[in-house]
Design an enzyme around this catalytic site. Structure first.
Site, PDB file in Angstrom:
ATOM      1  N   LYS A   1     -15.622  29.818 -31.191  1.00  0.00           N
ATOM      2  CA  LYS A   1     -15.932  31.244 -31.418  1.00  0.00           C
ATOM      3  C   LYS A   1     -14.654  32.049 -31.691  1.00  0.00           C
ATOM      4  O   LYS A   1     -14.689  33.032 -32.436  1.00  0.00           O
ATOM      5  CB  LYS A   1     -16.710  31.816 -30.233  1.00  0.00           C
ATOM      6  CG  LYS A   1     -18.151  31.313 -30.164  1.00  0.00           C
ATOM      7  CD  LYS A   1     -18.994  31.835 -31.338  1.00  0.00           C
ATOM      8  CE  LYS A   1     -20.430  31.344 -31.295  1.00  0.00           C
ATOM      9  NZ  LYS A   1     -21.286  31.897 -32.338  1.00  0.00           N
TER      10      LYS A   1
ATOM     11  N   ASN B   1     -25.874  33.723 -37.464  1.00  0.00           N
ATOM     12  CA  ASN B   1     -26.238  33.666 -36.042  1.00  0.00           C
ATOM     13  C   ASN B   1     -26.287  32.234 -35.497  1.00  0.00           C
ATOM     14  O   ASN B   1     -26.028  32.009 -34.310  1.00  0.00           O
ATOM     15  CB  ASN B   1     -27.614  34.347 -35.895  1.00  0.00           C
ATOM     16  CG  ASN B   1     -28.255  34.111 -34.552  1.00  0.00           C
ATOM     17  OD1 ASN B   1     -27.945  34.783 -33.573  1.00  0.00           O
ATOM     18  ND2 ASN B   1     -29.157  33.135 -34.480  1.00  0.00           N
TER      19      ASN B   1
ATOM     20  N   ASP C   1     -30.530  24.620 -42.706  1.00  0.00           N
ATOM     21  CA  ASP C   1     -29.742  23.905 -41.696  1.00  0.00           C
ATOM     22  C   ASP C   1     -28.293  24.003 -42.148  1.00  0.00           C
ATOM     23  O   ASP C   1     -27.920  23.421 -43.170  1.00  0.00           O
ATOM     24  CB  ASP C   1     -30.197  22.438 -41.626  1.00  0.00           C
ATOM     25  CG  ASP C   1     -29.428  21.646 -40.581  1.00  0.00           C
ATOM     26  OD1 ASP C   1     -28.380  22.127 -40.093  1.00  0.00           O
ATOM     27  OD2 ASP C   1     -29.875  20.528 -40.255  1.00  0.00           O
ATOM     28  N   ILE C   2     -27.474  24.717 -41.385  1.00  0.00           N
ATOM     29  CA  ILE C   2     -26.100  24.921 -41.864  1.00  0.00           C
ATOM     30  C   ILE C   2     -25.273  23.637 -41.797  1.00  0.00           C
ATOM     31  O   ILE C   2     -24.207  23.565 -42.412  1.00  0.00           O
ATOM     32  CB  ILE C   2     -25.373  26.098 -41.155  1.00  0.00           C
ATOM     33  CG1 ILE C   2     -25.201  25.837 -39.658  1.00  0.00           C
ATOM     34  CG2 ILE C   2     -26.067  27.420 -41.428  1.00  0.00           C
ATOM     35  CD1 ILE C   2     -24.202  26.806 -38.992  1.00  0.00           C
TER      36      ILE C   2
ATOM     37  N   TYR D   1     -16.370  24.272 -18.627  1.00  0.00           N
ATOM     38  CA  TYR D   1     -17.768  24.400 -19.062  1.00  0.00           C
ATOM     39  C   TYR D   1     -17.890  24.879 -20.516  1.00  0.00           C
ATOM     40  O   TYR D   1     -18.645  24.336 -21.301  1.00  0.00           O
ATOM     41  CB  TYR D   1     -18.449  25.400 -18.113  1.00  0.00           C
ATOM     42  CG  TYR D   1     -19.960  25.440 -18.206  1.00  0.00           C
ATOM     43  CD1 TYR D   1     -20.741  24.580 -17.437  1.00  0.00           C
ATOM     44  CD2 TYR D   1     -20.589  26.353 -19.047  1.00  0.00           C
ATOM     45  CE1 TYR D   1     -22.132  24.629 -17.511  1.00  0.00           C
ATOM     46  CE2 TYR D   1     -21.982  26.402 -19.123  1.00  0.00           C
ATOM     47  CZ  TYR D   1     -22.745  25.542 -18.357  1.00  0.00           C
ATOM     48  OH  TYR D   1     -24.107  25.584 -18.435  1.00  0.00           O
TER      49      TYR D   1
HETATM   50  P1  NDP Z   1     -30.202  29.948 -29.061  1.00  0.00           P
HETATM   51  O1  NDP Z   1     -29.728  28.605 -28.657  1.00  0.00           O
HETATM   52  O2  NDP Z   1     -31.339  30.578 -28.351  1.00  0.00           O
HETATM   53  O3  NDP Z   1     -30.524  29.962 -30.626  1.00  0.00           O
HETATM   54  C1  NDP Z   1     -29.632  29.400 -31.534  1.00  0.00           C
HETATM   55  C2  NDP Z   1     -30.325  29.261 -32.857  1.00  0.00           C
HETATM   56  O4  NDP Z   1     -29.426  28.608 -33.771  1.00  0.00           O
HETATM   57  C3  NDP Z   1     -31.576  28.378 -32.786  1.00  0.00           C
HETATM   58  O5  NDP Z   1     -32.564  28.912 -33.620  1.00  0.00           O
HETATM   59  C4  NDP Z   1     -31.079  27.039 -33.310  1.00  0.00           C
HETATM   60  O6  NDP Z   1     -32.107  26.243 -33.873  1.00  0.00           O
HETATM   61  C5  NDP Z   1     -30.125  27.555 -34.383  1.00  0.00           C
HETATM   62  N1  NDP Z   1     -29.240  26.513 -34.892  1.00  0.00           N
HETATM   63  C6  NDP Z   1     -28.422  25.678 -34.218  1.00  0.00           C
HETATM   64  N2  NDP Z   1     -27.816  24.836 -35.056  1.00  0.00           N
HETATM   65  C7  NDP Z   1     -28.242  25.149 -36.305  1.00  0.00           C
HETATM   66  C8  NDP Z   1     -27.978  24.640 -37.590  1.00  0.00           C
HETATM   67  N3  NDP Z   1     -27.185  23.597 -37.788  1.00  0.00           N
HETATM   68  N4  NDP Z   1     -28.557  25.231 -38.664  1.00  0.00           N
HETATM   69  C9  NDP Z   1     -29.397  26.270 -38.483  1.00  0.00           C
HETATM   70  N5  NDP Z   1     -29.721  26.777 -37.286  1.00  0.00           N
HETATM   71  C10 NDP Z   1     -29.149  26.212 -36.212  1.00  0.00           C
HETATM   72  O7  NDP Z   1     -28.910  30.894 -28.980  1.00  0.00           O
HETATM   73  P2  NDP Z   1     -28.743  32.479 -28.856  1.00  0.00           P
HETATM   74  O8  NDP Z   1     -29.879  33.164 -29.484  1.00  0.00           O
HETATM   75  O9  NDP Z   1     -28.368  32.766 -27.466  1.00  0.00           O
HETATM   76  O10 NDP Z   1     -27.427  32.675 -29.724  1.00  0.00           O
HETATM   77  C11 NDP Z   1     -27.394  33.272 -31.007  1.00  0.00           C
HETATM   78  C12 NDP Z   1     -25.966  33.575 -31.354  1.00  0.00           C
HETATM   79  O11 NDP Z   1     -25.395  34.492 -30.401  1.00  0.00           O
HETATM   80  C13 NDP Z   1     -25.059  32.352 -31.325  1.00  0.00           C
HETATM   81  O12 NDP Z   1     -24.124  32.440 -32.368  1.00  0.00           O
HETATM   82  C14 NDP Z   1     -24.369  32.464 -29.978  1.00  0.00           C
HETATM   83  O13 NDP Z   1     -23.149  31.768 -29.966  1.00  0.00           O
HETATM   84  C15 NDP Z   1     -24.206  33.948 -29.851  1.00  0.00           C
HETATM   85  N6  NDP Z   1     -24.045  34.433 -28.479  1.00  0.00           N
HETATM   86  C16 NDP Z   1     -25.029  34.276 -27.546  1.00  0.00           C
HETATM   87  C17 NDP Z   1     -24.855  34.773 -26.266  1.00  0.00           C
HETATM   88  C18 NDP Z   1     -25.903  34.656 -25.213  1.00  0.00           C
HETATM   89  O14 NDP Z   1     -25.676  35.154 -24.080  1.00  0.00           O
HETATM   90  N7  NDP Z   1     -27.072  34.066 -25.481  1.00  0.00           N
HETATM   91  C19 NDP Z   1     -23.607  35.459 -25.859  1.00  0.00           C
HETATM   92  C20 NDP Z   1     -22.630  35.562 -26.923  1.00  0.00           C
HETATM   93  C21 NDP Z   1     -22.865  35.067 -28.168  1.00  0.00           C
HETATM   94  P3  NDP Z   1     -33.034  25.261 -32.957  1.00  0.00           P
HETATM   95  O15 NDP Z   1     -34.079  26.121 -32.336  1.00  0.00           O
HETATM   96  O16 NDP Z   1     -33.552  24.291 -33.956  1.00  0.00           O
HETATM   97  O17 NDP Z   1     -32.123  24.641 -31.934  1.00  0.00           O
END
Ligand code: NDP
Length: 296
Positions: free
Chosen positions: A208, A89, A62-63, A200
């Site tokens: 970011k 990520n 957990d970051i 939004y």
């Molecule tokens: P999701 O919300 O599907 O997944 C995010 C992940 O990060 C989840 O596994 C979540 O855990 C985890 N997470 C959140 N907070 C923490 C924490 N404190 N410690 C550890 N893990 C944590 O997002 P995406 O897969 O869509 O996004 C992945 C990356 O890509 C992000 O950095 C996002 O900003 C970036 N991104 C995504 C885009 C998109 O269109 N989807 C576009 C551009 C960038 P949990 O399941 O417990 O919530």
């Protein structure tokens, strides 16, 4: 040798992180760690990959929790003598929806900035000392993290962009800019300092932009590092169908993982991309001037 190599993807129990683990399990020569803040969700994700014949390993991370990052660092150091691939990520998006109050915006500014910028940076500070020579680091930014998302030609916006784009920007200066946004957002005064107007994605955009500016500073540091050939890049993975995008994204998580996993696997002594803002189609985009490619 490959027995000792290790890759870690933060926030990889779902979405792009999960798909990146999937890709690395196939293509990375070494152990691949799926990590999650919630152990149950993480172990369930590991089981899903095992069902299709992949062999990810698991560690809690957990970051937001410094002790969790420290435990991972110590474990990697003891078990593998360091870290070869780090994909930052994990992130959150708390959208500001119609009807929400200014107080909610202010609260989101704190929470989103804390996870996406400050806690990502802290994870880097803890894990970078154990990176091995030839390590690869990938920071998940976003098209929304492109500098042109600070709009306007008035002097305050122009100066803010110039500060963020400066090749001499320091960690302290960047931290203070990110604090400035959060503090100004508490009073609804962020536009006075050049930050984008309340909307939004606003808090996410600023966090970011912080991640991208941070990557450029980290790149400068790696260029001077005594360890050979450590490469970092920041990436826009595409508009991807995940929980974060309310499953509205046009790409599958597997497609979204293409550029992040490619950057994680860049060959030894690669000449580029290095310190670059990389688009989902693997092209390098100028983070300061653009232009940004058309949306996927
Ligand atoms: P999701 O919300 O599907 O997944 C995010 C992940 O990060 C989840 O596994 C979540 O855990 C985890 N997470 C959140 N907070 C923490 C924490 N404190 N410690 C550890 N893990 C944590 O997002 P995406 O897969 O869509 O996004 C992945 C990356 O890509 C992000 O950095 C996002 O900003 C970036 N991104 C995504 C885009 C998109 O269109 N989807 C576009 C551009 C960038 P949990 O399941 O417990 O919530």
């Amino acid at each position: 040798m490959s027995q000792n190599r290790v890759a870690v993807v933060t926030g990889s129990n779902q979405g792009i992180g999960f798909a990146t683990v999937k890709a690395l399990c196939s293509d990375f020569e070494g152990s691949v760690y799926l990590t999650s803040r919630n152990e149950e969700r993480g172990l369930a994700a590991v089981e899903e990959l095992k069902k299709i014949g992949l062999q990810p390993k698991y560690h809690q991370l957990d970051i937001n929790d410094e002790s969790s990052v420290l435990r991972l660092r110590d474990y990697l150091k003891d078990t593998y003598g360091g870290l070869d691939v780090l994909v930052n990520n994990a992130a959150i998006l708390l959208p500001f929806k119609e009807g929400m109050s200014d107080d909610i915006f202010a609260e989101h500014a704190c929470t989103v900035m804390q996870t996406n910028y400050f806690d990502t940076q802290r994870a880097c500070k803890i894990l970078f000392p154990i990176l091995k020579p030839h390590a690869r680091v990938v920071n998940l930014s976003s098209m929304l993290g492109h500098l042109t998302h600070i709009p306007g030609e008035d002097s305050v916006a122009v100066n803010l962009r110039a500060k963020l784009a400066s090749p001499d920007l320091t960690y302290e200066e960047l931290d203070s800019l990110m604090h400035n946004f959060v503090d100004a957002a508490q009073k609804g005064e962020h536009t006075k300092y050049g930050w984008p107007a309340t909307g939004y994605y606003t808090t996410y955009i600023v966090s970011k932009i912080g991640v991208s500016a941070l990557t450029r500073i980290q790149h400068r540091d790696f260029e001077r590092d005594s360890r050979e050939d450590i490469v970092i890049n920041h990436v826009h993975p595409g508009y991807v169908s995940t929980q974060m995008s309310d499953y509205k994204g046009v790409l599958t998580p597997e497609k979204g993982a293409v550029a992040p996993s490619w950057l994680a696997l860049l060959p030894p002594n690669v000449q580029e991309p290095k310190g670059a803002f990389v688009w989902c189609d693997k092209t390098i985009v100028d983070w300061v001037k653009g232009p940004m490619p058309p949306l996927d």
